[in-house]
Motif scaffolding. Sequence first.
Motif: not given
Length: 273
Positions: A109-116, A134-137
């Motif tokens: 959820r946080v990664i999606d927000d960062i991408k936004t 380099s994004v790690h879920t």
Amino acid sequence: MAHTENKLIFLGTGTSQGIPVIGSKHPVCLSQDTKDKRLRSSIYVQYQGQNILIDCGPDFRQQMLRAQLSSIDSVLITHEHNDHIIGMDDLRPILFRSSEEIPIYAEQRVIDDIKTRFPYAFQKEKYPGVPSFSVHTIDTQPFHTASKVEIIPLRVIHGQLPILGYRIGNMAYCTDVSHIPSETLEQLQNLDILILGALRQTPHHSHMTLKQAINYANEIGAKNTYITHIGHEMGFHEQVSKSLKPHVHLSYDGLQLSFSGTEHKNHSKTQHN
């Protein structure tokens, strides 16, 4: 087993507006005590030879310059609120110097927000000079960073929002907390350093009061507990500090603590610089 000295630095200890608040005439905002001047909350951990940043808010550039820091191996994000992620563009000088993407660890959820918030950092055809991550879920399962440091994510609640704290060795960082689930309390045993967010002394819908944080500190039983994410309504640093028991402390910007590298043992020592 040899003990390695590790260090954490409080880059910022303030709430989302920082202290002083723009335009505020509150006595704490007008204080000349440097410990009453707080940038947005973040810590920098030097552990097992690795440099780990927890949260990257709007004051990140100023914090790194003030602390004379220039290297980051991993970034751990607690949640997606602006005061915890909006400084990520300022990671660029570190990226440029290393020529490597910085690993970012966060929930999906946080990664999606960062991408936004930073869409240009994730485009296939990137403009020259934009950051590259380099994004790690992650979830609540323990994991190892690319540099082999074990991280234990800690589920805590921020109002209605489930967010993460992190345990690294015998240190745990839980900011923006209003409730700590029982299973997380079990993960917070045998700590030398516990860092808890507490906004002020009166109730708030998504942050603990100082009293609530002290109650958790007493229940968890860490050797030392440090309060962070502090608002101006908490009161003057010096006055509030005098009211606390010896094992509970108000943190302040620039505070450094050292601790041993022996995980899950009570061998470490805490040092105020």
